[in-house]
Design a protein around this motif. Structure first.
Motif, PDB file in Angstrom:
ATOM      1  N   VAL A   1       0.843  -1.193   0.000  1.00  0.00           N
ATOM      2  CA  VAL A   1       0.000   0.000   0.000  1.00  0.00           C
ATOM      3  C   VAL A   1       0.880   1.246   0.000  1.00  0.00           C
ATOM      4  CG1 VAL A   1      -1.748   1.283   1.290  1.00  0.00           C
ATOM      5  CG2 VAL A   1      -1.802  -1.228   1.269  1.00  0.00           C
ATOM      6  N   TYR A   2       0.612   2.139  -0.930  1.00  0.00           N
ATOM      7  CA  TYR A   2       1.363   3.389  -1.061  1.00  0.00           C
ATOM      8  C   TYR A   2       0.448   4.582  -0.770  1.00  0.00           C
ATOM      9  CZ  TYR A   2       4.889   0.571  -3.466  1.00  0.00           C
ATOM     10  OH  TYR A   2       5.839  -0.377  -3.772  1.00  0.00           O
ATOM     11  N   GLY A   3       1.034   5.617  -0.212  1.00  0.00           N
ATOM     12  CA  GLY A   3       0.295   6.874  -0.032  1.00  0.00           C
ATOM     13  C   GLY A   3      -0.203   7.104   1.376  1.00  0.00           C
ATOM     14  N   HIS A   4       0.048   6.164   2.292  1.00  0.00           N
ATOM     15  CA  HIS A   4      -0.324   6.321   3.710  1.00  0.00           C
ATOM     16  C   HIS A   4      -1.821   6.543   3.946  1.00  0.00           C
ATOM     17  CE1 HIS A   4       3.979   6.966   3.739  1.00  0.00           C
ATOM     18  NE2 HIS A   4       3.808   8.067   3.028  1.00  0.00           N
ATOM     19  N   PRO A   5      -2.686   5.777   3.304  1.00  0.00           N
ATOM     20  CA  PRO A   5      -4.109   5.976   3.617  1.00  0.00           C
ATOM     21  C   PRO A   5      -4.402   5.522   5.046  1.00  0.00           C
ATOM     22  CG  PRO A   5      -3.826   3.991   2.318  1.00  0.00           C
ATOM     23  CD  PRO A   5      -2.472   4.648   2.390  1.00  0.00           C
ATOM     24  N   ARG A   6      -5.430   6.088   5.640  1.00  0.00           N
ATOM     25  CA  ARG A   6      -5.865   5.669   6.976  1.00  0.00           C
ATOM     26  C   ARG A   6      -6.285   4.201   6.918  1.00  0.00           C
ATOM     27  NH1 ARG A   6      -7.823   8.341  11.537  1.00  0.00           N
ATOM     28  NH2 ARG A   6      -9.451   7.238  12.676  1.00  0.00           N
ATOM     29  N   LEU A   7      -5.923   3.444   7.968  1.00  0.00           N
ATOM     30  CA  LEU A   7      -6.270   2.015   8.058  1.00  0.00           C
ATOM     31  C   LEU A   7      -6.930   1.781   9.408  1.00  0.00           C
ATOM     32  CD1 LEU A   7      -6.044  -0.992   7.107  1.00  0.00           C
ATOM     33  CD2 LEU A   7      -3.771  -1.020   8.140  1.00  0.00           C
ATOM     34  N   GLN A   8      -8.174   1.338   9.386  1.00  0.00           N
ATOM     35  CA  GLN A   8      -8.947   1.233  10.626  1.00  0.00           C
ATOM     36  C   GLN A   8      -9.890   0.043  10.576  1.00  0.00           C
ATOM     37  OE1 GLN A   8     -11.419   4.692  11.438  1.00  0.00           O
ATOM     38  NE2 GLN A   8     -11.114   4.392  13.632  1.00  0.00           N
ATOM     39  N   GLN A   9     -10.114  -0.566  11.735  1.00  0.00           N
ATOM     40  CA  GLN A   9     -11.158  -1.601  11.813  1.00  0.00           C
ATOM     41  C   GLN A   9     -12.537  -0.951  11.676  1.00  0.00           C
ATOM     42  OE1 GLN A   9      -9.929  -2.877  15.794  1.00  0.00           O
ATOM     43  NE2 GLN A   9     -10.183  -4.974  15.073  1.00  0.00           N
ATOM     44  N   GLU A  10     -13.451  -1.679  11.025  1.00  0.00           N
ATOM     45  CA  GLU A  10     -14.860  -1.253  11.031  1.00  0.00           C
ATOM     46  C   GLU A  10     -15.707  -2.483  11.333  1.00  0.00           C
ATOM     47  OE1 GLU A  10     -16.648   1.958   8.825  1.00  0.00           O
ATOM     48  OE2 GLU A  10     -14.957   1.806   7.441  1.00  0.00           O
ATOM     49  N   PHE A  11     -16.507  -2.369  12.373  1.00  0.00           N
ATOM     50  CA  PHE A  11     -17.317  -3.484  12.850  1.00  0.00           C
ATOM     51  C   PHE A  11     -18.736  -3.375  12.298  1.00  0.00           C
ATOM     52  CE2 PHE A  11     -13.846  -3.190  15.766  1.00  0.00           C
ATOM     53  CZ  PHE A  11     -13.616  -4.485  16.205  1.00  0.00           C
ATOM     54  N   ILE A  12     -19.237  -4.472  11.755  1.00  0.00           N
ATOM     55  CA  ILE A  12     -20.643  -4.522  11.321  1.00  0.00           C
ATOM     56  C   ILE A  12     -21.491  -4.702  12.579  1.00  0.00           C
ATOM     57  CG2 ILE A  12     -22.369  -5.817  10.017  1.00  0.00           C
ATOM     58  CD1 ILE A  12     -20.106  -6.667   8.102  1.00  0.00           C
ATOM     59  N   VAL A  13     -22.387  -3.755  12.793  1.00  0.00           N
ATOM     60  CA  VAL A  13     -23.176  -3.756  14.032  1.00  0.00           C
ATOM     61  C   VAL A  13     -24.666  -3.861  13.673  1.00  0.00           C
ATOM     62  CG1 VAL A  13     -23.790  -2.350  16.047  1.00  0.00           C
ATOM     63  CG2 VAL A  13     -21.420  -2.444  15.258  1.00  0.00           C
ATOM     64  N   PRO A  14     -25.391  -4.754  14.347  1.00  0.00           N
ATOM     65  CA  PRO A  14     -26.815  -4.926  14.017  1.00  0.00           C
ATOM     66  C   PRO A  14     -27.714  -3.886  14.674  1.00  0.00           C
ATOM     67  CG  PRO A  14     -26.162  -6.507  15.697  1.00  0.00           C
ATOM     68  CD  PRO A  14     -24.926  -5.721  15.349  1.00  0.00           C
ATOM     69  N   ASN A  15     -28.934  -3.746  14.128  1.00  0.00           N
ATOM     70  CA  ASN A  15     -29.955  -2.907  14.765  1.00  0.00           C
ATOM     71  C   ASN A  15     -30.693  -3.748  15.820  1.00  0.00           C
ATOM     72  OD1 ASN A  15     -31.707  -4.563  13.343  1.00  0.00           O
ATOM     73  ND2 ASN A  15     -32.220  -3.029  11.786  1.00  0.00           N
ATOM     74  N   ALA A  16     -31.740  -3.176  16.394  1.00  0.00           N
ATOM     75  CA  ALA A  16     -32.461  -3.863  17.479  1.00  0.00           C
ATOM     76  C   ALA A  16     -33.109  -5.157  16.996  1.00  0.00           C
ATOM     77  CB  ALA A  16     -33.517  -2.928  18.062  1.00  0.00           C
ATOM     78  N   ASP A  17     -33.336  -5.263  15.682  1.00  0.00           N
ATOM     79  CA  ASP A  17     -33.933  -6.485  15.122  1.00  0.00           C
ATOM     80  C   ASP A  17     -32.874  -7.522  14.737  1.00  0.00           C
ATOM     81  OD1 ASP A  17     -36.547  -5.486  15.344  1.00  0.00           O
ATOM     82  OD2 ASP A  17     -36.290  -4.353  13.470  1.00  0.00           O
ATOM     83  N   GLY A  18     -31.613  -7.219  15.037  1.00  0.00           N
ATOM     84  CA  GLY A  18     -30.542  -8.175  14.736  1.00  0.00           C
ATOM     85  C   GLY A  18     -30.108  -8.155  13.280  1.00  0.00           C
ATOM     86  N   GLU A  19     -30.504  -7.095  12.530  1.00  0.00           N
ATOM     87  CA  GLU A  19     -30.112  -7.002  11.112  1.00  0.00           C
ATOM     88  C   GLU A  19     -28.872  -6.113  10.979  1.00  0.00           C
ATOM     89  OE1 GLU A  19     -34.597  -6.911   9.239  1.00  0.00           O
ATOM     90  OE2 GLU A  19     -33.794  -5.138  10.207  1.00  0.00           O
TER      91      GLU A  19
END
Ligand code: FES
Length: 251
Positions: free
Chosen positions: A31-49
């Motif tokens: 990877v070139y250019g130093h882009p930001r690298l971060q975890q992103e968690f898939i989080v459900p709504n109250a219905d579990g979706e």
């Protein structure tokens, strides 16, 4: 060797030469250019979706290039530690290079047109919430359904789903800064692909470019049969990157 001119998917920002990813034939993503690298968690709504992303840990990308694991075996993920040389995996880049939209199905409605190429599905499941996007598009004359269709396609990390405003004859795309995310899916108890955002160019070691797109998901478990893209196999094999879990939010 002269570089091929990559095709650019409609709605993709044009970045110039600041960022790029070069895929090693038998090894990591450089990877070139130093882009930001971060975890992103898939989080459900109250219905579990599956409903939204929550940010997690950020990882250093000061090296030029920074080498990110794509075999799934590094002990220093998300970085490469050379484990690909000993690991049992198939590094071959077998994905078809035709533009994603060329082999997509389209679903028409009064105000929106949905394009869907299931080959790029990464099982993020945002399209399944509140009735599926394929059902909601039939009601695109109603604001709630229109907004839901746009929301769900914008959350699709791979760009399998794209949406077009028919009146303006224009693909709608989320505004994404050039950056990288490590998708985490606690609900399915697995880690997902490397999400490449904002039109960062990707090419193999022989300078063959992949289509430049606003949303791209690259395999980092090593098991996809459609490399470099993720094909959802990480969910079947319950790939885990061993990185930090999502912090609990205080009630
Ligand atoms: S990360 Fe999805 S198939 Fe490898």
């Amino acid at each position: 060797m002269e570089k091929e001119n990559p095709s650019i998917e409609p709605g993709t920002p044009i970045l110039g030469k600041d960022y790029s990813i070069i895929i090693d034939t038998k090894g990591p993503y450089f990877v070139y250019g130093h882009p930001r690298l971060q975890q992103e968690f898939i989080v459900p709504n109250a219905d579990g979706e599956a409903w939204e992303y929550h940010p997690g840990e950020t990882y250093n990308t000061e090296a030029e290039p920074v080498a990110l694991c794509r075999c799934g075996h590094s002990r220093t993920k998300p970085y490469c530690d050379g484990a690909h040389t000993q690991a049992d995996w198939d590094p071959r880049l077998t994905a078809d290079r035709t533009p994603l939209l060329d082999s997509a199905e389209t679903y028409d409605s009064q105000y929106l047109e949905l394009s869907d190429n299931p080959d790029y599905c990464v099982h993020a499941r945002f399209c399944m919430a509140k009735g599926t996007v394929w059902e909601q598009i039939n009601n695109s004359d109603q604001k709630e359904s229109y907004d839901l269709c746009v929301r769900e396609t914008f959350h699709c990390p791979s760009g399998r789903l794209k949406i077009k405003n028919k009146k303006e004859d224009r693909f709608l795309e989320p505004s994404l800064k050039p950056s990288l995310s490590l998708i985490e899916d606690p609900q399915e108890e697995c880690s997902g692909p490397l999400w490449v955002k904002g039109g960062i160019p990707i090419e193999d070691c022989e300078c063959n470019a992949y289509e430049i797109r606003n949303r791209v998901t690259l395999c980092r478990c090593g098991a996809s049969t459609n490399k470099p893209y993720c094909d959802g196999t990480h969910a079947t094999i319950h790939f885990k990157d061993g990185l930090k879990p999502l912090k609990k939010h205080k009630e």
